[in-house]
Write a protein that holds these residues in place. Structure first.
Motif, PDB file in Angstrom:
ATOM      1  N   ALA A 143       0.820  -1.214   0.000  1.00 19.19           N
ATOM      2  CA  ALA A 143       0.000   0.000   0.000  1.00 19.19           C
ATOM      3  C   ALA A 143       0.851   1.260   0.000  1.00 19.19           C
ATOM      4  O   ALA A 143       0.405   2.327  -0.431  1.00 19.19           O
ATOM      5  CB  ALA A 143      -0.928  -0.006   1.210  1.00 19.19           C
ATOM      6  N   ARG A 144       2.089   1.146   0.506  1.00 24.34           N
ATOM      7  CA  ARG A 144       2.993   2.293   0.568  1.00 24.34           C
ATOM      8  C   ARG A 144       4.292   1.977  -0.159  1.00 24.34           C
ATOM      9  O   ARG A 144       4.683   0.814  -0.282  1.00 24.34           O
ATOM     10  CB  ARG A 144       3.300   2.651   2.030  1.00 24.34           C
ATOM     11  N   ARG A 145       4.968   3.006  -0.612  1.00 29.29           N
ATOM     12  CA  ARG A 145       6.272   2.808  -1.245  1.00 29.29           C
ATOM     13  C   ARG A 145       7.258   2.220  -0.233  1.00 29.29           C
ATOM     14  O   ARG A 145       7.095   2.379   0.975  1.00 29.29           O
ATOM     15  CB  ARG A 145       6.815   4.129  -1.791  1.00 29.29           C
ATOM     16  N   LEU A 146       8.283   1.566  -0.757  1.00 28.32           N
ATOM     17  CA  LEU A 146       9.256   0.899   0.097  1.00 28.32           C
ATOM     18  C   LEU A 146      10.504   1.756   0.264  1.00 28.32           C
ATOM     19  O   LEU A 146      10.958   2.396  -0.691  1.00 28.32           O
ATOM     20  CB  LEU A 146       9.655  -0.451  -0.515  1.00 28.32           C
ATOM     21  N   SER A 147      11.052   1.736   1.456  1.00 26.94           N
ATOM     22  CA  SER A 147      12.286   2.486   1.705  1.00 26.94           C
ATOM     23  C   SER A 147      13.444   1.928   0.893  1.00 26.94           C
ATOM     24  O   SER A 147      14.380   2.654   0.557  1.00 26.94           O
ATOM     25  CB  SER A 147      12.633   2.441   3.200  1.00 26.94           C
ATOM     26  N   SER A 148      13.372   0.644   0.537  1.00 25.63           N
ATOM     27  CA  SER A 148      14.444   0.027  -0.245  1.00 25.63           C
ATOM     28  C   SER A 148      14.341   0.334  -1.738  1.00 25.63           C
ATOM     29  O   SER A 148      15.322   0.216  -2.477  1.00 25.63           O
ATOM     30  CB  SER A 148      14.433  -1.493  -0.036  1.00 25.63           C
ATOM     31  N   LEU A 149      13.148   0.749  -2.191  1.00 28.43           N
ATOM     32  CA  LEU A 149      12.933   1.136  -3.595  1.00 28.43           C
ATOM     33  C   LEU A 149      12.055   2.385  -3.629  1.00 28.43           C
ATOM     34  O   LEU A 149      10.931   2.361  -4.132  1.00 28.43           O
ATOM     35  CB  LEU A 149      12.268  -0.001  -4.378  1.00 28.43           C
ATOM     36  N   PRO A 150      12.548   3.480  -3.096  1.00 29.28           N
ATOM     37  CA  PRO A 150      11.694   4.658  -2.918  1.00 29.28           C
ATOM     38  C   PRO A 150      11.187   5.287  -4.219  1.00 29.28           C
ATOM     39  O   PRO A 150      10.170   5.989  -4.205  1.00 29.28           O
ATOM     40  CB  PRO A 150      12.607   5.632  -2.163  1.00 29.28           C
ATOM     41  N   ASP A 151      11.859   5.026  -5.323  1.00 25.83           N
ATOM     42  CA  ASP A 151      11.449   5.635  -6.586  1.00 25.83           C
ATOM     43  C   ASP A 151      10.446   4.787  -7.361  1.00 25.83           C
ATOM     44  O   ASP A 151       9.965   5.220  -8.420  1.00 25.83           O
ATOM     45  CB  ASP A 151      12.682   5.886  -7.473  1.00 25.83           C
ATOM     46  N   VAL A 152      10.157   3.614  -6.857  1.00 27.51           N
ATOM     47  CA  VAL A 152       9.204   2.741  -7.547  1.00 27.51           C
ATOM     48  C   VAL A 152       7.814   2.973  -6.969  1.00 27.51           C
ATOM     49  O   VAL A 152       7.592   2.777  -5.766  1.00 27.51           O
ATOM     50  CB  VAL A 152       9.595   1.252  -7.388  1.00 27.51           C
ATOM     51  N   PRO A 153       6.848   3.382  -7.801  1.00 29.62           N
ATOM     52  CA  PRO A 153       5.506   3.646  -7.272  1.00 29.62           C
ATOM     53  C   PRO A 153       4.779   2.361  -6.903  1.00 29.62           C
ATOM     54  O   PRO A 153       5.145   1.260  -7.340  1.00 29.62           O
ATOM     55  CB  PRO A 153       4.808   4.339  -8.449  1.00 29.62           C
ATOM     56  N   THR A 154       3.756   2.496  -6.069  1.00 22.70           N
ATOM     57  CA  THR A 154       2.903   1.343  -5.773  1.00 22.70           C
ATOM     58  C   THR A 154       1.970   1.128  -6.964  1.00 22.70           C
ATOM     59  O   THR A 154       1.699   2.050  -7.743  1.00 22.70           O
ATOM     60  CB  THR A 154       2.063   1.575  -4.515  1.00 22.70           C
ATOM     61  N   LEU A 155       1.471  -0.080  -7.099  1.00 17.13           N
ATOM     62  CA  LEU A 155       0.501  -0.359  -8.162  1.00 17.13           C
ATOM     63  C   LEU A 155      -0.793   0.411  -7.907  1.00 17.13           C
ATOM     64  O   LEU A 155      -1.477   0.810  -8.850  1.00 17.13           O
ATOM     65  CB  LEU A 155       0.239  -1.861  -8.238  1.00 17.13           C
ATOM     66  N   ALA A 156      -1.097   0.640  -6.632  1.00 16.02           N
ATOM     67  CA  ALA A 156      -2.310   1.396  -6.299  1.00 16.02           C
ATOM     68  C   ALA A 156      -2.208   2.838  -6.778  1.00 16.02           C
ATOM     69  O   ALA A 156      -3.149   3.375  -7.369  1.00 16.02           O
ATOM     70  CB  ALA A 156      -2.561   1.345  -4.798  1.00 16.02           C
ATOM     71  N   GLU A 157      -1.071   3.478  -6.523  1.00 17.14           N
ATOM     72  CA  GLU A 157      -0.932   4.873  -6.937  1.00 17.14           C
ATOM     73  C   GLU A 157      -0.727   4.996  -8.445  1.00 17.14           C
ATOM     74  O   GLU A 157      -0.840   6.087  -9.009  1.00 17.14           O
ATOM     75  CB  GLU A 157       0.225   5.556  -6.201  1.00 17.14           C
ATOM     76  N   SER A 158      -0.467   3.850  -9.098  1.00 14.81           N
ATOM     77  CA  SER A 158      -0.294   3.845 -10.550  1.00 14.81           C
ATOM     78  C   SER A 158      -1.604   3.648 -11.289  1.00 14.81           C
ATOM     79  O   SER A 158      -1.612   3.469 -12.513  1.00 14.81           O
ATOM     80  CB  SER A 158       0.694   2.747 -10.958  1.00 14.81           C
ATOM     81  N   GLY A 159      -2.710   3.652 -10.569  1.00 14.10           N
ATOM     82  CA  GLY A 159      -4.007   3.590 -11.218  1.00 14.10           C
ATOM     83  C   GLY A 159      -4.846   2.370 -10.923  1.00 14.10           C
ATOM     84  O   GLY A 159      -5.995   2.291 -11.358  1.00 14.10           O
ATOM     85  N   ILE A 160      -4.300   1.388 -10.171  1.00 10.73           N
ATOM     86  CA  ILE A 160      -5.097   0.199  -9.829  1.00 10.73           C
ATOM     87  C   ILE A 160      -5.637   0.413  -8.423  1.00 10.73           C
ATOM     88  O   ILE A 160      -5.000   0.066  -7.420  1.00 10.73           O
ATOM     89  CB  ILE A 160      -4.254  -1.089  -9.904  1.00 10.73           C
ATOM     90  N   ALA A 161      -6.797   1.007  -8.345  1.00  7.21           N
ATOM     91  CA  ALA A 161      -7.362   1.424  -7.063  1.00  7.21           C
ATOM     92  C   ALA A 161      -7.477   0.268  -6.082  1.00  7.21           C
ATOM     93  O   ALA A 161      -7.966  -0.815  -6.426  1.00  7.21           O
ATOM     94  CB  ALA A 161      -8.738   2.048  -7.285  1.00  7.21           C
TER      95      ALA A 161
END
Length: 331
Positions: free
Chosen positions: A234-252
């Motif tokens: 549900a939240r971005r990861l500290s180990s991959l901070p630049d990779v968005p979540t699938l939820a924030e990418s449009g998959i509600a």
């Protein structure tokens, strides 16, 4: 003689009063000794060296110091966690036998197996321990750099693309199935015997996409050898901070993580459950322990027993619905 009888009667009354006073100061025979007064056994439903085993061993010194009692860790792997969980469910509810419960055993296996050796009502949640997020990746030669491009490519080539994952009915399999269901795309889901071989094949381009755990994918993503489409948490990861979540990418509402938590036999006294929750959540918040957990590709996730119980229920409902609609079967 009469005076002697009076003396004896008075003496007996005084002795009786003193005896009653002494017994009044003693605890009731049914009172429990202060918990814990003996070793606490923790059954881990995975082999030694796995994420759950490593996490509980990282917590052990801090929990031991907090409870002033030693923990004995026993590995009972097999049947997707069912063997270990059955042993916990059948133990005495006194706080001296606990279990590290995997997501699959509590929320997936009941929907895949008609005959389970335990029921959820047989277990009492103490705290969630850790969540294991995943990342959807694409081979470097695939013209998709984000979720929108992945969906468009799949719709342009219906049934021609595939997603590798770590094995049928695993959390990675369910993550891939949830992705195709929520996006309405047709992609073959290809099972591998674990995340490592799936990573090898997506890196070589033998499979265009894969759902991988963080240890197997992070360095390949940072080196530009795999394209990270999105993380499943549900939240971005500290180990991959630049990779968005699938939820924030449009998959509600997209969220899919592996996880494991601490449980006790149902009926364990509330005060014992409280002591255990306090000790383990405190240890999970220790910075050094949290760092060890993150190096495993997991995230520490301390909760109250009530929060963990609600989480188990919601996960069971979500995966039960997906398993039914997608026709997922046990291995």
């Amino acid at each position: 003689m009469e005076e002697e009888n009076v003396f004896h009667v008075a003496r007996r009354r005084i002795l009786a009063a003193l005896t009653a006073a002494v017994f009044a100061m003693l605890p009731p025979a049914t009172a429990r000794a202060a918990y814990p007064e003996q070793l606490i056994k923790i059954i881990v439903t995975f082999p030694p060296g796995g994420s759950a085993d490593t996490v509980i061993r990282a917590l052990e010194p801090l929990v031991t110091a907090e409870l002033k009692q030693s923990l004995v860790i026993e590995n009972r792997a097999g049947a997707g966690g069912n063997i270990g969980m059955a042993a916990v469910a059948q133990a005495r509810p006194d706080g001296y036998t606990l279990g590290v419960a995997p997501a699959g055993a509590l929320t997936v296996n009941p929907h895949l197996n008609a005959a389970m050796p335990f029921a959820l009502k047989d277990l009492a949640p103490i705290t969630l321990l850790a969540e294991i997020p995943f990342v959807l990746v694409a081979s470097a030669n695939i013209p998709a750099r984000n979720t929108a491009e992945t969906i468009a490519l799949a719709k342009a080539r219906p049934g021609a693309l595939s997603i590798g994952h770590g094995g049928n009915s695993t959390a990675m399999h369910l993550t891939a199935a949830l992705f195709t269901q929520k996006t309405g795309i047709a992609m073959e889901l290809v099972p591998y015997r674990g995340t490592a071989p799936a990573a090898v094949d997506v890196l070589a381009g033998h499979v265009p996409f894969a759902v991988l755990d963080i240890p197997a994918s992070r360095q390949l993503i940072l080196d530009g050898k795999l394209n990270a489409i999105g993380v499943s948490s549900a939240r971005r990861l500290s180990s991959l901070p630049d990779v968005p979540t699938l939820a924030e990418s449009g998959i509600a509402g997209f969220e899919s993580v592996g996880w494991f938590g601490l449980v006790a036999p149902a009926g364990t006294p509330a005060d014992v459950m409280g002591r255990l929750n306090d000790a383990f959540t405190k240890a999970l918040k220790d910075p050094s322990v949290a760092e060890k957990i993150r190096t495993l590709g997991a995230e520490p996730a301390p909760t109250s027993p009530e929060q963990f119980g609600r989480f188990i229920e919601s996960e069971s409902t979500k995966w039960g619905k997906l398993i039914s609609e997608a026709g997922i079967k046990a291995n």
